[in-house]
Design a protein around this motif. Structure first.
Motif, PDB file in Angstrom:
ATOM      1  N   GLU A 704      42.683  55.456  49.684  1.00  0.00           N
ATOM      2  CA  GLU A 704      43.570  55.977  49.746  1.00  0.00           C
ATOM      3  C   GLU A 704      44.100  56.528  49.021  1.00  0.00           C
ATOM      4  N   LEU A 705      44.227  55.672  47.922  1.00  0.00           N
ATOM      5  CA  LEU A 705      44.653  55.949  46.505  1.00  0.00           C
ATOM      6  C   LEU A 705      44.241  57.142  46.415  1.00  0.00           C
ATOM      7  N   ARG A 706      42.670  57.929  46.178  1.00  0.00           N
ATOM      8  CA  ARG A 706      41.994  58.753  45.495  1.00  0.00           C
ATOM      9  C   ARG A 706      42.533  60.275  46.567  1.00  0.00           C
ATOM     10  N   ARG A 707      42.472  59.381  47.781  1.00  0.00           N
ATOM     11  CA  ARG A 707      42.985  60.464  48.841  1.00  0.00           C
ATOM     12  C   ARG A 707      44.488  61.101  48.202  1.00  0.00           C
ATOM     13  N   LEU A 708      45.604  59.796  47.728  1.00  0.00           N
ATOM     14  CA  LEU A 708      47.026  60.567  47.501  1.00  0.00           C
ATOM     15  C   LEU A 708      46.479  61.484  46.213  1.00  0.00           C
ATOM     16  N   VAL A 709      45.795  60.543  45.460  1.00  0.00           N
ATOM     17  CA  VAL A 709      46.071  61.657  43.878  1.00  0.00           C
ATOM     18  C   VAL A 709      44.024  62.166  43.722  1.00  0.00           C
ATOM     19  N   PRO A 710      43.594  63.085  44.011  1.00  0.00           N
ATOM     20  CA  PRO A 710      42.127  63.852  44.117  1.00  0.00           C
ATOM     21  C   PRO A 710      41.564  63.519  42.618  1.00  0.00           C
ATOM     22  N   SER A 711      42.356  64.342  41.838  1.00  0.00           N
ATOM     23  CA  SER A 711      42.126  64.051  40.715  1.00  0.00           C
ATOM     24  C   SER A 711      41.917  62.811  39.700  1.00  0.00           C
ATOM     25  N   ALA A 712      42.059  61.800  40.099  1.00  0.00           N
ATOM     26  CA  ALA A 712      42.089  60.424  39.552  1.00  0.00           C
ATOM     27  C   ALA A 712      41.283  59.564  40.094  1.00  0.00           C
ATOM     28  N   THR A 713      40.697  58.414  39.208  1.00  0.00           N
ATOM     29  CA  THR A 713      39.732  57.602  38.953  1.00  0.00           C
ATOM     30  C   THR A 713      40.489  56.501  38.937  1.00  0.00           C
ATOM     31  N   VAL A 714      40.106  55.466  39.902  1.00  0.00           N
ATOM     32  CA  VAL A 714      40.511  54.217  40.545  1.00  0.00           C
ATOM     33  C   VAL A 714      39.586  53.216  40.436  1.00  0.00           C
ATOM     34  N   GLU A 715      40.562  52.176  39.758  1.00  0.00           N
ATOM     35  CA  GLU A 715      39.539  51.157  39.537  1.00  0.00           C
ATOM     36  C   GLU A 715      40.562  49.494  40.031  1.00  0.00           C
ATOM     37  N   SER A 716      40.170  48.642  40.602  1.00  0.00           N
ATOM     38  CA  SER A 716      40.138  47.814  40.788  1.00  0.00           C
ATOM     39  C   SER A 716      40.005  46.227  39.921  1.00  0.00           C
ATOM     40  N   GLN A 717      40.789  45.519  39.857  1.00  0.00           N
ATOM     41  CA  GLN A 717      40.441  44.198  39.468  1.00  0.00           C
ATOM     42  C   GLN A 717      39.450  43.414  40.155  1.00  0.00           C
ATOM     43  N   GLN A 718      39.731  43.495  42.146  1.00  0.00           N
ATOM     44  CA  GLN A 718      38.344  42.945  42.310  1.00  0.00           C
ATOM     45  C   GLN A 718      37.701  43.824  42.171  1.00  0.00           C
ATOM     46  N   ALA A 719      36.797  45.169  42.141  1.00  0.00           N
ATOM     47  CA  ALA A 719      35.956  45.524  42.676  1.00  0.00           C
ATOM     48  C   ALA A 719      35.093  45.688  41.640  1.00  0.00           C
ATOM     49  N   ALA A 720      35.435  45.000  40.287  1.00  0.00           N
ATOM     50  CA  ALA A 720      35.788  45.421  38.812  1.00  0.00           C
ATOM     51  C   ALA A 720      35.005  43.393  38.688  1.00  0.00           C
ATOM     52  N   LEU A 721      35.307  42.542  39.046  1.00  0.00           N
ATOM     53  CA  LEU A 721      34.841  40.860  39.862  1.00  0.00           C
ATOM     54  C   LEU A 721      33.767  40.688  40.536  1.00  0.00           C
ATOM     55  N   ARG A 722      33.712  41.959  41.423  1.00  0.00           N
ATOM     56  CA  ARG A 722      32.221  42.320  42.136  1.00  0.00           C
ATOM     57  C   ARG A 722      31.094  42.391  42.125  1.00  0.00           C
ATOM     58  N   ALA A 723      31.603  43.494  40.981  1.00  0.00           N
ATOM     59  CA  ALA A 723      30.531  43.724  39.647  1.00  0.00           C
ATOM     60  C   ALA A 723      29.915  42.751  39.082  1.00  0.00           C
ATOM     61  N   ILE A 724      30.821  41.916  38.071  1.00  0.00           N
ATOM     62  CA  ILE A 724      30.283  41.147  37.530  1.00  0.00           C
ATOM     63  C   ILE A 724      29.606  39.878  38.214  1.00  0.00           C
ATOM     64  N   GLN A 725      29.948  39.246  39.141  1.00  0.00           N
ATOM     65  CA  GLN A 725      29.555  38.124  39.909  1.00  0.00           C
ATOM     66  C   GLN A 725      28.502  38.735  40.836  1.00  0.00           C
ATOM     67  N   ASP A 726      28.345  40.274  40.568  1.00  0.00           N
ATOM     68  CA  ASP A 726      26.978  40.616  42.109  1.00  0.00           C
ATOM     69  C   ASP A 726      25.732  40.852  40.440  1.00  0.00           C
ATOM     70  N   ASP A 727      25.220  40.646  39.914  1.00  0.00           N
ATOM     71  CA  ASP A 727      24.257  41.103  38.710  1.00  0.00           C
ATOM     72  C   ASP A 727      24.082  39.743  38.801  1.00  0.00           C
ATOM     73  N   PRO A 728      22.164  40.188  39.197  1.00  0.00           N
ATOM     74  CA  PRO A 728      21.188  39.106  39.614  1.00  0.00           C
ATOM     75  C   PRO A 728      21.418  38.158  38.450  1.00  0.00           C
ATOM     76  N   LEU A 729      21.417  38.538  36.841  1.00  0.00           N
ATOM     77  CA  LEU A 729      21.250  37.161  36.291  1.00  0.00           C
ATOM     78  C   LEU A 729      22.525  36.106  36.395  1.00  0.00           C
ATOM     79  N   THR A 730      23.918  36.919  36.938  1.00  0.00           N
ATOM     80  CA  THR A 730      24.539  36.358  36.734  1.00  0.00           C
ATOM     81  C   THR A 730      25.138  35.239  38.157  1.00  0.00           C
ATOM     82  N   THR A 731      24.583  35.571  39.482  1.00  0.00           N
ATOM     83  CA  THR A 731      23.836  35.113  40.782  1.00  0.00           C
ATOM     84  C   THR A 731      23.299  34.385  40.233  1.00  0.00           C
ATOM     85  N   THR A 732      22.040  34.298  39.841  1.00  0.00           N
ATOM     86  CA  THR A 732      20.628  33.344  39.251  1.00  0.00           C
ATOM     87  C   THR A 732      21.410  31.855  38.797  1.00  0.00           C
TER      88      THR A 732
END
Length: 872
Positions: A704-732
């Motif tokens: 929704e935030l991307r829709r409101l500001v089309p020129s912007a890049t949206v990052e979230s702390q939860q998405a960054a955390l999931r990206a770290i946790q989903d790494d195969p080495l980390t999961t293992t």
């Protein structure tokens, strides 16, 4: 002897031994397979996520004369086939066939200035072997044959070229325009077409970013940026390109397919790349224009090997502890089986049976129980995906050999002479001086090893060293510390109990005195349970602490990478109406405005990153986060990076000239800057802030935030955390630690139960004696608890301390930053929930076992326990 008959008689013990062996072999053979499968997946993801320009192999040839020039496509194709034939065996499965995927060839000039621009504008001429399949022409037409023109009295070639829409706009170029290039040997380019890539996100274009985008560079000591673009010409234009008078480089790109990659083959890949580069250089026919291999794959593999080495080290530690504990529990079960057969084997020995027959009988019965179980566990491990490592085959064999060997050795030692009699409960054997010296030496070496590991770090950790190698020192120190803790526990265990015995002797109650006395005298019987429980608790607590440290650091890393629950950044100013729409969006609780830019420091060419923000509002937004910011008052105060400290009043050029007074030094700005030169200023210093960043608190939808500001890049702390946790080495690492913790806890409980059962006969006999003297059932229960519980509690406390101390003892030896967003994992704050649960569980099992033993003992007739003459 009839082994099947003995198996039926002792069916319960044989079944316990079967189950323990089955579970141990399944874990020992299955966990390494799962680990290696995850390592392979991690390597494949790493290769697939990296840009093609980093992973692919690119053979380059600089042309410096007409003899080195390549004018026809067939000349490129011949060399391309040659490069694929020269690939080492380790690389061939990974390199895609010629002419497939992102495989292509190119010819590009470099640093070709536009005449009369003073070196600020560069238009290079480029050729791609498959441009017709990669681009769509949206304006004009595709380039055709080059022509000639006269310039300063000379005839120069005119290349028909195409450019991107971005270059047309940023460099102020026009369709149909002709530009003269070069400073001495001139040429001209005529813009006849504008193109777009068919798929700008294709890995193919990472090799040709100079064609898609305008590159801006700030030369040292200059204030104005240089602009570079590479244009596209046709096959006919290739025939005119020459390296005689300009910088011309030919390239053959051989992309990698990550799917066949294996972590086990990484060392071979590094060697193969070096060998391929050497072979490529030998193909050169001219020393002025040598062939070369360009790739970032070695560094990527080195980084992966460094992260993999840490994962393997942690896995070796916990799996080694699991194997030792599993073997110890199996040995306890074998000891129980030997005790149950003791009467039968004693009778056989007394009737003339040889020591070999007696020991062989015990070994055969044990083998009958453990061999099918080991085979079943080994077979079940093949349902776990992953390659079969040597430990997969060796682990079950080691379990069988240990169990059978212990059974034979114990029986042979016990029945050296017929009709043996033992009274280990009367007095403890005084250890020899040699044994005491050896034990002291083990403790001293363990402590010295821990100190040296913290002092020197890992072997090969210095600059330029191979970080991927395993350091045997790191693997031996935890083993030595565990063994030393076990020795100290066994040696010191009776002394506090003897003190309690003396105190209990002054009282009138007999049960505390008798229970503690038996506990203090049972040192030889408690040695094996202590050697099992201590590493079980130590490794499980260590695994729990490591897992908790990784989890908390992952949270910290995700906050540091984003700097807010949600961060919205734009390359252009965000309009005020869009900001108001963001404020009113569902889930938005707070919005902090910020402006970022690269600013001029002083009046020279020095540049720094800057962010203007209301720090007080940002602090409130981060109220519950694991990161914080130093306070910053209004006016012209500022927070500066370490590179800008000590300069006094700082003057920068932003929207206007600003004189700032540094009020503090900040090592990093969460979500923005971690290194280099940067400055944080209040938003109020700007006359009219051009907001291009929004820091948002709440659970608003990023889409929704991307829709409101089309020129912007949206990052979230939860998405960054999931990206770290989903790494195969980390999961293992996380899941292996969890599985090992649960398995070790289960083995520890089994060890307590087996130790209770092993001493049950002797304990029942002692209780039966005391029952003839008037001991009640309640007193018998208390007596049994007092006999068992001290060993459990002391071992649990020592194991708990060992597990909590291992992370600190290992120090820099275990670098887990690869699994926590590259943030060092140094906060091993002890979470006592899991350790307390383990200790409480062991104590509860011990108490319940004691009560169960008394309940079972009630059903026994005293005549079945006491021999004739025992009461005389």
């Amino acid at each position: 002897m009839r082994i099947p008959l003995l198996a039926r008689v002792h069916l319960g013990t044989v079944a316990v031994l079967f189950v323990l062996t089955l579970s141990a072999c399944l874990l020992v053979a299955g966990l390494p397979r799962a680990m290696q499968a995850s390592f392979d997946e991690a390597l494949r993801r790493s290769l697939a996520a990296a840009p093609g320009v980093q992973t692919d192999l690119t053979v380059t040839l600089p042309s410096s004369s007409r003899e080195d020039d390549l004018y026809e496509r067939t000349q490129f194709d011949t060399r391309d086939r040659r490069w694929h034939q020269l690939l080492p065996a380790a690389l061939r499965p990974l390199v895609v066939p010629a002419g497939t995927g992102a495989s292509h060839m190119s010819a590009k000039t470099a640093l070709t200035p536009v005449t009369g621009t003073g070196g600020l504008t560069y238009i290079n001429v480029g050729w791609l072997s498959d441009a017709d399949r990669r681009v769509d022409w949206v304006q004009g037409q595709a380039p055709g044959k080059p022509s000639t023109t006269r310039y300063e009295g000379a005839t120069i070639p005119v290349f028909e070229v195409g450019i991107t829409e971005e270059a047309l706009t940023k460099m102020n170029l026009r369709l149909g325009q002709t530009k003269t290039i070069g400073e001495s040997d001139y040429a001209a380019v005529k813009i006849v077409g504008v193109f777009r890539p068919k798929n700008a996100g294709d890995r193919y274009w990472s090799h040709n970013q100079d064609i898609l985008h305008v590159t801006q560079l700030l030369p040292p000591g200059k204030l104005d940026f240089e602009q570079h673009i590479t244009t596209l010409t046709s096959d006919a234009g290739l025939a005119v390109l020459s390296g005689e008078s300009r910088n011309l480089i030919y390239s053959w790109v051989m992309p990698l397919d990550a799917r066949p990659a294996s972590a086990l083959a990484v060392p071979d890949l590094s060697t193969a790349i070096t060998e391929f580069g050497r072979v490529i250089e030998l193909q050169s026919s001219s020393t002025r224009s040598p062939y070369g291999l360009t790739t970032g794959l070695p560094k990527l593999l080195d980084d992966f090997r460094a992260a993999l080495a840490t994962a393997q080290t942690v896995m070796y530690l916990v799996l080694g502890g699991l194997l030792v504990v599993a073997l110890g529990v199996i040995v306890l079960a074998v000891q129980l089986l030997a005790d149950r057969m003791d009467h039968t084997l004693t009778l056989a020995r007394a009737r003339g049976g040889s020591l070999r027959q007696v020991a062989g009988t015990a070994a055969a019965l044990t083998g009958l129980a453990v061999t099918p179980a080991a085979a079943a566990g080994y077979a079940l491990s093949y349902f776990v995906p992953g390659p079969a490592l040597p430990i997969v085959h060796a682990g079950p064999v080691l379990v069988v050999v240990t169990a059978v060997g212990f059974a034979a050795a114990r029986i042979a030692l016990t029945h050296r002479a017929p009709l043996h009699e033992r009274r280990d409960d009367v007095a403890a054997t005084r250890p020899s001086a040699r044994r005491i010296t050896l034990e002291v030496l083990v403790v001293v070496l363990a402590l010295a090893g821990a100190y040296l590991l913290r002092a020197r770090g890992l072997a090969g950790a210095g600059p330029g060293a191979d970080r991927a190698g395993q350091d045997p020192f790191l693997l031996l120190v935890p083993i030595a510390l565990t063994f030393a803790a076990a020795l100290v526990t066994l040696r010191c265990y009776p002394y506090p109990l003897r003190l309690l015995v003396r105190l209990a002797a002054r009282g009138r109650a007999a049960v505390p005195f008798l229970g503690l006395t038996r506990a203090a005298r049972a040192r030889s019987a408690t040695a094996l349970p202590v050697l099992i429980l201590l590493p079980a608790l130590g490794v499980s607590v260590f695994a729990a602490v490591i897992s908790g440290g990784i989890a908390s650091t992952q949270q910290l890393a995700s906050w540091q990478s984003v700097g807010a629950p949600i961060k919205l950044t734009s390359k252009i100013e965000i309009p005020e109406p869009a900001i108001e729409q963001v404020r009113r969006a569902a889930g938005v609780e707070q919005v902090v405005l910020a402006q970022t830019a690269r600013v001029q420091v002083g009046y020279g060419a020095e540049r720094a990153e800057a962010i203007a923000v209301d720090v007080a509002q940002w602090q409130r937004l981060l109220q519950d986060a694991p990161i914080s910011l130093p306070a910053l008052s209004g006016g012209t105060s500022a927070l500066v990076s370490p590179d800008l400290r000590g300069r006094g009043t700082l003057e920068i050029g932003w929207q206007s000239r600003l004189k700032l007074t540094p009020r503090g030094v900040i090592d990093s700005v969460p979500g923005f800057y971690t290194t280099g030169k940067f400055v944080v200023v209040p938003l109020s210093v700007q006359v009219r802030p051009a907001v291009n960043t929004l820091l948002i608190k709440g659970d608003a939808s990023p889409d929704e935030l991307r829709r409101l500001v089309p020129s912007a890049t949206v990052e979230s702390q939860q998405a960054a955390l999931r990206a770290i946790q989903d790494d195969p080495l980390t999961t293992t690492v996380r899941w292996t630690l969890v599985v090992v913790t649960v398995a070790l806890a289960a083995y520890a409980l089994v060890a307590v139960v087996l130790s209770l059962v092993i001493g049950a006969a002797d304990r029942a006999r002692a209780v039966s004696f005391l029952r003839t003297l008037g001991l009640s059932d309640r007193q018998a229960q208390r007596l049994t608890v007092l006999e068992i519980l001290p060993m459990i509690l002391v071992t649990a406390l020592v194991g708990l301390g060992l597990g909590l101390g291992l992370p600190a003892a290992l120090g820099p030896g275990v670098d887990l930053s690869s699994y926590a967003g590259d943030v060092p994992v140094g906060d091993y704050s002890p979470d006592l929930v899991t350790p307390a649960a383990l200790a409480a569980g062991l104590a509860a099992v011990a108490v319940l076992g004691a009560y169960a033993h008394i309940v079972i003992g009630r059903r026994r007739n005293l005549g079945a326990v006491l021999r004739v003459g025992d009461l005389s």
